[in-house]
Design an enzyme around this catalytic site. Structure first.
Site, mmCIF file in Angstrom:
data_model
loop_
_atom_site.group_PDB
_atom_site.id
_atom_site.type_symbol
_atom_site.label_atom_id
_atom_site.label_comp_id
_atom_site.label_asym_id
_atom_site.label_seq_id
_atom_site.Cartn_x
_atom_site.Cartn_y
_atom_site.Cartn_z
ATOM 1 C CD GLN A 274 -9.632 -24.517 0.828
ATOM 2 O OE1 GLN A 274 -9.139 -25.403 1.500
ATOM 3 N NE2 GLN A 274 -9.424 -23.242 1.106
ATOM 4 C CD GLU B 298 -2.972 -18.417 -6.753
ATOM 5 O OE1 GLU B 298 -3.643 -18.363 -5.713
ATOM 6 O OE2 GLU B 298 -1.893 -19.050 -6.825
ATOM 7 C CB CYS C 35 -4.888 -23.086 6.294
ATOM 8 S SG CYS C 35 -3.491 -22.383 5.420
HETATM 9 C C1 LIG Z 1 -4.969 -21.489 0.865
HETATM 10 S S1 LIG Z 1 -4.876 -21.275 -0.868
HETATM 11 C C2 LIG Z 1 -6.379 -20.454 -1.197
HETATM 12 C C3 LIG Z 1 -6.838 -20.445 -2.625
HETATM 13 C C4 LIG Z 1 -8.314 -20.117 -2.853
HETATM 14 N N1 LIG Z 1 -8.781 -18.998 -2.085
HETATM 15 C C5 LIG Z 1 -9.152 -21.341 -2.601
HETATM 16 O O1 LIG Z 1 -9.683 -21.497 -1.512
HETATM 17 O O2 LIG Z 1 -9.240 -22.197 -3.512
HETATM 18 C C6 LIG Z 1 -3.633 -20.085 -1.012
HETATM 19 C C7 LIG Z 1 -3.321 -19.658 -2.428
HETATM 20 O O3 LIG Z 1 -2.343 -18.625 -2.350
HETATM 21 C C8 LIG Z 1 -1.454 -18.760 -3.446
HETATM 22 N N2 LIG Z 1 -0.252 -17.979 -3.070
HETATM 23 C C9 LIG Z 1 0.807 -18.355 -2.327
HETATM 24 N N3 LIG Z 1 1.635 -17.325 -2.127
HETATM 25 C C10 LIG Z 1 1.082 -16.253 -2.754
HETATM 26 C C11 LIG Z 1 1.446 -14.886 -2.885
HETATM 27 N N4 LIG Z 1 2.550 -14.411 -2.342
HETATM 28 N N5 LIG Z 1 0.631 -14.090 -3.577
HETATM 29 C C12 LIG Z 1 -0.503 -14.536 -4.150
HETATM 30 N N6 LIG Z 1 -0.905 -15.832 -4.059
HETATM 31 C C13 LIG Z 1 -0.125 -16.671 -3.362
HETATM 32 C C14 LIG Z 1 -1.312 -20.235 -3.615
HETATM 33 O O4 LIG Z 1 -0.878 -20.584 -4.909
HETATM 34 C C15 LIG Z 1 -2.738 -20.728 -3.326
HETATM 35 O O5 LIG Z 1 -3.499 -20.777 -4.500
#
Ligand SMILES: C[S@@+](CC[C@H](N)C(=O)[O-])C[C@H]1O[C@@H](n2cnc3c(N)ncnc32)[C@H](O)[C@@H]1O
Length: 455
Positions: free
Chosen positions: A286, A336, A411
């Site tokens: 973040q 993830e 988000c």
């Molecule tokens: C908004 S971020 C949140 C990450 C974590 N919760 C944080 O706040 O640091 C969304 C995360 O989802 C991952 N992501 C995107 N598509 C995904 C999927 N289909 N399955 C699992 N993770 C995914 C991205 O790489 C990213 O790390």
């Protein structure tokens, strides 16, 4: 019969601004035909010039403000609007917070869902908050420059103070830019797909002040790399990691497949809610640490854990939510898609002596299905997906395992509302008001926490 727009290009109009789009553009209507105008606010009168006419809507340019909104911030730097770095900078911060609250409220209302959205939790100092920068490097009149692209283009606007970034990051970009100039490193040319340096990435730990410099290159080799690395370290004592990411493609994607460590560690460390985190170049983290602590504390509080529950943290990144939740839960499973982020998450569990977490690389939708098939019964599922929201197959499997609660960190309010409707089909209802948290002041992005409970 073909619809004819009531305006033509280059015509001027005096208009009332009646609304603000989710992208931060003022809206005026000419015979019900909407025109979108940058740098205008509801309640203002403006002289505008039409610049683009589409079938159902058009765009105009502000020529002169005739009356000003009391919510207007005067004397802003137009470059931040032109580049999209801070598209809401001309709106007072309290009004930005209301704009974000109303955006979520309006989407729920339009979807005929009777949900209350609380006032947005903001920042005391809503500028210079970003802990990460990804800055394009291009040649302008033969000189290597850094800045940001003008909106909808790849024309570089040179910028040194980025307004919403940690000022130490801004300084570091200038230092690296000057070193690259000194050693005549060729900036990337998109048209010819030539040159060496495409982007400079900088990350800085909010609490630790550890800094990572990432050089994103088109080529495997950087001429004079040893001396460049040495000079960066000498000029920027906070730097603990210098990385190179090689992006061979001629597309717009920022990062390429291969990342190498040029000096120091492969990651920087920072703290969040008292826990240590290793963050590598490729991992999501973040960008607003102060607000992230508020956001995650809320999400954890809303999960109402007492140490006996099993929790799934889907889209877990480097395990920030998982590890913050771990001390309140019996067991936490994180999933993830980015392999490097899961490697970081495992390191982070060790660094914090947390041993009730399991992290898996994979897509949340596939892994949720596997967990369902294995008979895993989580009490709570926490989700923090990217802007596209939850995959419908994820919702199907998540609902099958029947957690008591789903805590949704979003988000993107549009996908939140879409997913809320799907979850409602499985009997998951929003049981408390939605809480927006402003993670991205001066921009149009909206983050929020919503709790779903099985009725
Ligand atoms: C908004 S971020 C949140 C990450 C974590 N919760 C944080 O706040 O640091 C969304 C995360 O989802 C991952 N992501 C995107 N598509 C995904 C999927 N289909 N399955 C699992 N993770 C995914 C991205 O790489 C990213 O790390």
């Amino acid at each position: 019969m073909k619809f004819k727009a009531p305006v033509t290009k280059n015509e001027e109009y005096e208009v009332d601004i009646v609304d603000l789009t989710y992208q931060g553009l003022g809206v005026a209507k000419i015979e019900d035909y909407p025109l979108f105008i940058e740098d205008t606010l509801p309640g203002e009168k403006a002289l505008i010039k039409v610049i683009k006419v589409n079938q159902n809507f058009g765009f105009a340019k502000l020529e002169k403000l005739l009356t000003k909104s009391p919510d207007r911030v005067e004397n802003v730097d137009r470059n931040y609007t032109r580049t999209g770095i801070a598209p809401l900078q001309h709106l007072k911060y309290d009004a930005q917070l209301e704009f974000k609250q109303h955006q979520i409220q309006e989407l729920f209302d339009k979807s005929k869902m009777d949900i209350e959205v609380l006032p947005t939790i903001g920042m005391d100092n809503p500028t210079h908050y970003r802990n990460k920068a990804q800055i394009p490097v291009r040649s302008i009149n033969g000189k290597l420059q850094t800045g940001f692209f003008r909106k909808h283009s790849h024309d570089l606007v040179t910028i040194e103070d980025f307004y919403i970034q940690d000022p130490e990051i801004d300084k570091a970009i200038v230092v690296v830019r000057d070193i690259l100039r000194k050693y005549h490193i060729e900036p990337y040319n998109e048209t010819k797909h030539s040159g060496v340096i495409r982007n400079i990435m900088v990350r800085r730990g909010h609490y630790t002040n550890e800094m990572m410099i990432g050089l994103i290159t088109r080529t495997k080799k950087i001429p004079m790399v040893d001396i460049i690395v040495r000079e960066i370290k000498e000029a920027l004592p906070e730097v603990t990691s210098i990385m190179q990411n090689i992006n061979l493609s001629d597309g717009n994607g920022l990062l390429g497949k291969s990342t190498v460590c040029l000096d120091g560690k492969k990651y920087i460390e920072d703290k969040l809610l008292g826990l240590k985190f290793a963050i590598s170049l490729n991992s999501f983290y973040q960008v607003n640490p102060e607000q992230t602590e508020k956001l995650y504390s809320l999400a954890i509080e809303k999960a109402q854990l007492d140490g006996t529950q099993t929790v799934i943290d889907a889209y877990c990144g480097i395990g920030t939510i998982s590890l913050a939740v771990a001390e309140h839960a019996k067991k936490v499973y994180g999933v993830e898609i980015v392999k490097e982020a899961i490697e970081d998450a495992k390191i982070n569990a060790q660094k914090n002596h947390i041993n009730n977490t399991t992290f898996v690389t994979g897509s949340a939708e596939d892994q949720m299905e596997k967990w369902q098939a294995q008979g895993l019964k989580p009490d709570v599922i926490m989700v923090d997906p990217p802007r596209k929201g939850l995959a419908s197959s994820f919702i199907d499997s998540a609902a099958q395992v029947s957690p008591k609660k789903i805590v949704y960190v979003s988000c993107n309010p549009s996908t939140l509302v879409r997913d809320a409707r799907r979850l409602a089909e499985y009997g998951y209802e929003i049981t408390q008001p939605v809480q927006p948290v402003d993670q991205f002041p001066q921009t149009v992005h909206v983050e929020s926490v919503t709790v779903f409970e099985k009725k």
